[in-house]
Design an enzyme around this catalytic site. Structure first.
Site: not given
Ligand code: URA
Length: 265
Positions: A106
């Site tokens: 993310d």
């Molecule tokens: N899980 C998440 O919630 N976000 C990420 O960026 C990676 C794994």
């Protein structure tokens, strides 16, 4: 025909120097293209055809596929491009190859990413059958109870189905050494009461999975740092820094997904 790319990018991609150092080399007159010293920074070359020399030594584009580990900082997107012009992981790696990230983080997450132009490896790593392990360190609100930890370990029901088994451990309020080693910015040495650090490893890769899992048990994520992808570790790679995989890392990674690392393109 190969695309023309900036000279400093080609020097950096050959592993001779960082892009900034490559610019210094050019300005210092230490770089020749087809026998002529080039001091301007805007010059574009064809890395396959032009003869590029640094201090009289010819440099060549890396052969075979490229495999790059990057420490993605927060706010950088893990896509190859963005219609709004926001910075992406591709802006951080100096290569003229068409690399792409394997899996996503993310925008708000940070830590280890693998970039490559090897489609087969990417496909294997993303395939649920190979279920390779991704390990995260998370700062969360509150501290999960034993019961909540067991639920996370067994798998919990999210809107897109039950999650697979996870490894989860509470680390405490002190920022983990691994996170310090990787230079993750903006953290207090000891978080205030009411927050804790966890280590969590999963073998799936659903969207926002770790955040959703922790939120589902009542512990929203404040920071999420990926510290390992299969056998690859973040180590001392600082935010925004990248490096090529070592031959040993490549071998381990290929073994994990059943690919022979000697295979040709
Ligand atoms: N899980 C998440 O919630 N976000 C990420 O960026 C990676 C794994």
């Amino acid at each position: 025909m190969a695309e023309k790319v900036r000279l400093q990018k080609v020097i950096a991609a050959a592993g001779i120097a960082s892009r900034r150092k490559a610019e210094e080399l050019i300005r210092a007159g230490r770089v020749r293209v087809n026998g002529k010293v080039v001091r301007e920074l805007g010059v574009k070359v064809d890395p396959e055809k032009d003869i590029i020399e640094v201090d009289g030594r010819r440099i060549r584009p890396p052969r075979g596929h490229v495999y790059i580990l990057l420490h993605k900082p927060r706010s950088v997107l893990s896509t190859t491009s963005d219609p709004f012009g926001r910075p992406t992981v591709i802006d951080l790696v100096p290569t003229d190859r068409r690399v792409f990230p394997v899996g996503r983080l993310d925008a708000d997450s940070e830590g280890l990413m693998l970039l490559t132009d090897d489609g087969l490896l990417a496909e294997r790593l993303s395939h649920p059958r190979y279920g390779h392990r991704k390990e995260y360190i998370a700062l969360v609100i509150g501290t999960p109870t034993e019961k909540e930890l067991r639920a996370l370990q067994r798998g919990i029901v999210l809107e897109d189905g039950r999650t697979g088994p996870a490894e989860v451990k509470v680390l405490g309020r002190r920022v983990p050494q691994e996170v310090l080693d990787a230079g993750v910015p903006g953290l207090q040495k000891v978080s205030p009461r009411g927050f804790s650090w966890l280590r969590i490893a999963i073998a799936e890769g659903r969207k926002h999975q770790v955040r959703r899992m922790l939120k589902a048990v009542g512990h929203p994520v404040i920071r999420l740092i990926r510290v390992a992808i299969g056998p690859l570790r973040l180590g001392r790679l600082q935010p925004g820094q990248w490096r090529a995989l070592t031959p040993k890392e490549k071998e381990r990674l290929f073994q994990e997904v059943g690919l022979n690392h000697e295979r040709k393109k």
